[in-house]
Design a protein around this motif. Sequence first.
Motif, mmCIF file in Angstrom:
data_model
loop_
_atom_site.group_PDB
_atom_site.id
_atom_site.type_symbol
_atom_site.label_atom_id
_atom_site.label_comp_id
_atom_site.label_asym_id
_atom_site.label_seq_id
_atom_site.Cartn_x
_atom_site.Cartn_y
_atom_site.Cartn_z
ATOM 1 N N MET A 53 -39.403 -21.655 -16.397
ATOM 2 C CA MET A 53 -40.532 -22.373 -15.784
ATOM 3 C C MET A 53 -41.349 -21.414 -14.921
ATOM 4 O O MET A 53 -42.518 -21.653 -14.640
ATOM 5 C CB MET A 53 -40.044 -23.533 -14.909
ATOM 6 C CG MET A 53 -39.579 -24.753 -15.659
ATOM 7 S SD MET A 53 -40.877 -25.539 -16.607
ATOM 8 C CE MET A 53 -41.772 -26.370 -15.305
ATOM 9 N N PHE A 90 -36.704 -31.738 -9.887
ATOM 10 C CA PHE A 90 -37.548 -31.038 -8.928
ATOM 11 C C PHE A 90 -37.356 -31.572 -7.519
ATOM 12 O O PHE A 90 -36.711 -32.590 -7.295
ATOM 13 C CB PHE A 90 -39.009 -31.167 -9.338
ATOM 14 C CG PHE A 90 -39.314 -30.488 -10.638
ATOM 15 C CD1 PHE A 90 -39.757 -29.183 -10.669
ATOM 16 C CD2 PHE A 90 -39.119 -31.150 -11.837
ATOM 17 C CE1 PHE A 90 -40.018 -28.543 -11.869
ATOM 18 C CE2 PHE A 90 -39.392 -30.529 -13.040
ATOM 19 C CZ PHE A 90 -39.834 -29.225 -13.050
ATOM 20 N N ASN A 94 -40.659 -36.792 -9.594
ATOM 21 C CA ASN A 94 -41.898 -36.858 -10.370
ATOM 22 C C ASN A 94 -41.730 -37.681 -11.647
ATOM 23 O O ASN A 94 -41.883 -37.178 -12.741
ATOM 24 C CB ASN A 94 -42.407 -35.441 -10.705
ATOM 25 C CG ASN A 94 -41.350 -34.594 -11.390
ATOM 26 O OD1 ASN A 94 -40.234 -35.055 -11.643
ATOM 27 N ND2 ASN A 94 -41.681 -33.377 -11.728
ATOM 28 N N PHE A 235 -18.322 -20.090 3.519
ATOM 29 C CA PHE A 235 -18.459 -20.855 4.757
ATOM 30 C C PHE A 235 -17.354 -20.591 5.779
ATOM 31 O O PHE A 235 -17.479 -20.992 6.925
ATOM 32 C CB PHE A 235 -18.557 -22.353 4.452
ATOM 33 C CG PHE A 235 -19.915 -22.749 3.977
ATOM 34 C CD1 PHE A 235 -20.974 -22.854 4.867
ATOM 35 C CD2 PHE A 235 -20.150 -22.966 2.638
ATOM 36 C CE1 PHE A 235 -22.237 -23.187 4.431
ATOM 37 C CE2 PHE A 235 -21.407 -23.303 2.188
ATOM 38 C CZ PHE A 235 -22.460 -23.410 3.087
ATOM 39 N N MET B 1 -16.931 -29.398 9.837
ATOM 40 C CA MET B 1 -17.304 -28.206 9.062
ATOM 41 C C MET B 1 -17.013 -26.954 9.872
ATOM 42 O O MET B 1 -17.609 -26.745 10.922
ATOM 43 C CB MET B 1 -18.808 -28.299 8.740
ATOM 44 C CG MET B 1 -19.345 -27.123 7.995
ATOM 45 S SD MET B 1 -18.690 -27.023 6.342
ATOM 46 C CE MET B 1 -18.712 -28.740 5.888
ATOM 47 N N SER B 2 -16.122 -26.175 9.392
ATOM 48 C CA SER B 2 -15.800 -24.943 10.120
ATOM 49 C C SER B 2 -16.927 -23.934 9.925
ATOM 50 O O SER B 2 -17.574 -23.906 8.885
ATOM 51 C CB SER B 2 -14.491 -24.369 9.612
ATOM 52 O OG SER B 2 -14.595 -24.141 8.235
ATOM 53 N N GLY B 3 -17.154 -23.121 10.922
ATOM 54 C CA GLY B 3 -18.178 -22.091 10.816
ATOM 55 C C GLY B 3 -19.542 -22.561 11.289
ATOM 56 O O GLY B 3 -20.398 -21.757 11.577
ATOM 57 N N LEU B 4 -19.751 -23.882 11.348
ATOM 58 C CA LEU B 4 -21.039 -24.366 11.818
ATOM 59 C C LEU B 4 -20.926 -24.750 13.288
ATOM 60 O O LEU B 4 -20.017 -25.470 13.674
ATOM 61 C CB LEU B 4 -21.481 -25.575 11.004
ATOM 62 C CG LEU B 4 -21.785 -25.272 9.539
ATOM 63 C CD1 LEU B 4 -21.969 -26.554 8.768
ATOM 64 C CD2 LEU B 4 -23.015 -24.400 9.413
ATOM 65 N N PRO B 5 -21.846 -24.273 14.121
ATOM 66 C CA PRO B 5 -21.732 -24.551 15.550
ATOM 67 C C PRO B 5 -22.140 -25.984 15.873
ATOM 68 O O PRO B 5 -22.948 -26.573 15.166
ATOM 69 C CB PRO B 5 -22.720 -23.572 16.167
ATOM 70 C CG PRO B 5 -23.753 -23.383 15.101
ATOM 71 C CD PRO B 5 -23.042 -23.522 13.786
ATOM 72 N N SER B 220 -46.992 -31.514 -10.408
ATOM 73 C CA SER B 220 -45.598 -31.890 -10.657
ATOM 74 C C SER B 220 -45.451 -32.691 -11.952
ATOM 75 O O SER B 220 -44.402 -32.639 -12.593
ATOM 76 C CB SER B 220 -45.074 -32.708 -9.487
ATOM 77 O OG SER B 220 -45.803 -33.905 -9.368
ATOM 78 N N GLN B 221 -46.515 -33.414 -12.354
ATOM 79 C CA GLN B 221 -46.446 -34.156 -13.611
ATOM 80 C C GLN B 221 -46.400 -33.205 -14.802
ATOM 81 O O GLN B 221 -45.663 -33.416 -15.754
ATOM 82 C CB GLN B 221 -47.665 -35.079 -13.736
ATOM 83 C CG GLN B 221 -47.604 -36.275 -12.821
ATOM 84 C CD GLN B 221 -46.556 -37.270 -13.275
ATOM 85 O OE1 GLN B 221 -46.471 -37.626 -14.429
ATOM 86 N NE2 GLN B 221 -45.711 -37.692 -12.355
ATOM 87 N N GLU B 223 -45.264 -30.147 -14.708
ATOM 88 C CA GLU B 223 -43.956 -29.486 -14.702
ATOM 89 C C GLU B 223 -42.883 -30.401 -15.260
ATOM 90 O O GLU B 223 -41.987 -29.956 -15.979
ATOM 91 C CB GLU B 223 -43.587 -29.070 -13.277
ATOM 92 C CG GLU B 223 -44.447 -27.949 -12.759
ATOM 93 C CD GLU B 223 -43.747 -27.146 -11.687
ATOM 94 O OE1 GLU B 223 -43.142 -27.779 -10.806
ATOM 95 O OE2 GLU B 223 -43.801 -25.911 -11.742
ATOM 96 N N ALA B 224 -42.974 -31.710 -14.932
ATOM 97 C CA ALA B 224 -41.962 -32.645 -15.413
ATOM 98 C C ALA B 224 -41.931 -32.646 -16.935
ATOM 99 O O ALA B 224 -40.864 -32.633 -17.546
ATOM 100 C CB ALA B 224 -42.275 -34.052 -14.893
ATOM 101 N N ALA B 227 -40.628 -29.225 -18.343
ATOM 102 C CA ALA B 227 -39.195 -29.031 -18.162
ATOM 103 C C ALA B 227 -38.379 -29.821 -19.179
ATOM 104 O O ALA B 227 -37.203 -29.545 -19.381
ATOM 105 C CB ALA B 227 -38.780 -29.425 -16.745
ATOM 106 N N LEU B 228 -39.018 -30.816 -19.813
ATOM 107 C CA LEU B 228 -38.305 -31.560 -20.856
ATOM 108 C C LEU B 228 -38.379 -30.840 -22.195
ATOM 109 O O LEU B 228 -37.846 -31.313 -23.191
ATOM 110 C CB LEU B 228 -38.909 -32.959 -21.013
ATOM 111 C CG LEU B 228 -38.602 -33.947 -19.889
ATOM 112 C CD1 LEU B 228 -39.443 -35.195 -20.048
ATOM 113 C CD2 LEU B 228 -37.134 -34.314 -19.906
#
Lengths: 252, 341
Positions: A53, A90, A94, A235, B1-5, B220-221, B223-224, B227-228
Motif C-alpha cells: 500500500m 486501518f 472506513n 517489556f 504491568m511491570s516496567g511501566l511507571p 480512506s475509501q 485505500e479500503a 486493500a481488498l
Amino acid sequence: MGVGIEVKNLNAWYGNNHTLQDINLHIPANQATALIGPSGCGKSTFVRCLNRMHETNPIAKVEGSVHIGDLDVYNDASPVEIRRRVGMVFQRPNPFPTMSIYDNVASGLRLNGFRNRRVLDEVVERSLKHAALWDEVKDDLKKKSGASLSGGQQQRLCIARALAVDPEVLLMDEPASALDPVSTAKIEDLIFQLKSQYTIVIVTHNMQQAARVAERTGFFLSGKLVEFDTTHKIFTNPGDKRTEDYITGRFG
Amino acid sequence: MSGLPVTSDPASKSPAPANENQPPSAVRSFLLSRGNSAWSDRAFKWLMFICALSVFFIVALIAWQLILRSQLTISKFGLSFFFKSAWDPVSGDFGALPFIYGTLVSSLVALVIAVPLAVGVAVFLTEMCPKFLRGPLSFLTELLAAIPSVVYGLWAVFVLVPILREHVNPFLMKALGWTGLFAGPNFGIGILAAGVILAIMILPIISSLTREVMTAVPHSQREAVLALGATRWEMIRMGVLRNARIGIVGAIILGLGRALGETMAVTMVIGNRPEIVKSLLSLGYSMSSVIANEFSEASDDLYLSALIEIGLALFVVTIIVNALARVLVWAVTRGAPARVV
C-alpha cells in the motif's frame, strides 16, 4: 492458516525522506506481532510495505525484499494479488457508506467476481461472527448502511470485511486508536481469538495493548527497528537503552 | 504491568496561586462589555431568511406573469395547447408539442453524449492525470463554459454541421439506419446537431462538478478498496464513483437544466421547423428558440400569448424534469446516507 513474513533490508522513502532504514525481521506465523514506537517512527510505513500500500502514494519508493510464506512480495506478484492475500484494517474505520452491512462484508469477494449467493451468505455470517459483530447486526444486515453503526462496530465491520477474503496475513494499523475503551477491549479480544488462524501484525501507540495481545513486539525509532523480541522480554528486560526509555515513558 | 511507571496524581501538583488583587485583564473587560449579542444574531437570522424567501418570490413572480400574460391562449386552447402540433400564426392556431419534443430530445441527446465524456474527464483528472497536467487540463475544460453561446452556434454552423453532414451522418444512417433514429434526408443541421453542440456546452459544468464531488471522497475509501485487492478501475468504481454518485447525479441535473434552456446555439443549428419526426437527423424546433425567433414578429395578441405560454411550458417542463431526476435519485439511494462521512 497464516504464514510467516520474512523481511530483508527493507528501505522506504517518502520523497527524499528516508522513512525506513534497513529493516530486517522475521514475523512468525499464527501469532500476533505488535509494532510500537513514537509517531513518525515508520511503523505504519512498515506495515504498508508488507501489502504494497506504501507505493500507492506517487512519491513513495521501496527497496529490499519481503516474503510472505513463499511468495516474494516485490518480485513474484502484482500489488493486486498481494492485497488479495493480505488483509488490512486501518486506523480510522472506513466502511463503505453507500453499502449495506452485508454488502460491506461481501465487497472483497464480489470485487473479485464471486457470485455464488449461498456461499456469500455463509462467508458473511462467518466473518461477522469472527469479528464479534454478528449478534449486533444480524437483524438488519441488508437494511442498514455500514456507516450507520457506531465507531467500534464500524471497525469490527472493517475487520469482518478483511476476514471475508480469508487472508493469510492481517495487518492492523492502529485499529483501536480512534475508539473508546470498551470498543478497544472488544478489538483486543478479537485479535486474541484470531491469531490462532491468521498471522497478525498490529501497529499500536498503546504499549499495554501490545503487551496484552502480542507474542512478539518490535520497537521502531526514527525509521529504524531498534529491537525485536518476545513481548515479555521487551517489556521486562529490554536489551536496548532506547527501548527501556520509551516503555518507561521517559520520552516519546 | 511491570516496567511501566505509576503516573503521579495530577492534583498533587497545584497551579501557581492567583493574585486576587489584580484588576481584570483588558481582554476580559472588553469581552464583558460586548453584552449578549442577541440582537445581531437575530438580525442575521432574519437577513438570511429574507435571502431564502427572495428565491421563492422570484420563481412565484415568474410563474404568475407567465400565466397572466398567456391568458388568451390558455382560455382559447386550455390544456390541449400542450398536446397540439399546430403552429399557424396566420389562422391563429397554436400548439406547443413540437417545441417541447425538440427541447426534450435535443437535451436527451446532449446528456447521452456529455455524461460519459464528462465523467471520463473527471475520472482522468482526479485519479490518473499526472500533477503537472491537472491544472492546465481542468482550466481548459472550465474555459469551455466561458465561451458565449453565440460563438458555439457559429462554430457549429461552420465546423460541426459540415462534419456531421459529410462524415458522421452518412455513417450513422448506414450503421444504425434500421433503428429509424437516423433516417434521411441529411441536412447536417437538425436535432442531432443541436444535441451535439449542447453536449459540448454542458460538458464543463458536469465534469467540473463531478470532479469536485470525486475529490471530496475521503482518501480512506480509496485505500479500503485497494486493500481488498482492487485494480485501479475497480477502486474508482467502488471507492469513488459509488460514493460520489449522488453528487454526480446533481451535476447531471444542473447540466440538463442548462441544456433545456439554452437558446442561441440551438436556434442556429436545430433547423427551426415545428415538426415531430422520429429521425434525429430531421429538423426540429425548441421552446427557447421559437420564443427568441418569433417574439419580435408576434403581431397580434393571440400570437404573443402563445409564445408566452411556450415560455410557461418551458418553465413547467424544467420543473417536471428536475422533480423526476430527484425522485430517481431518491429511489436509487434510499437507505444510503446522503453523503460520505
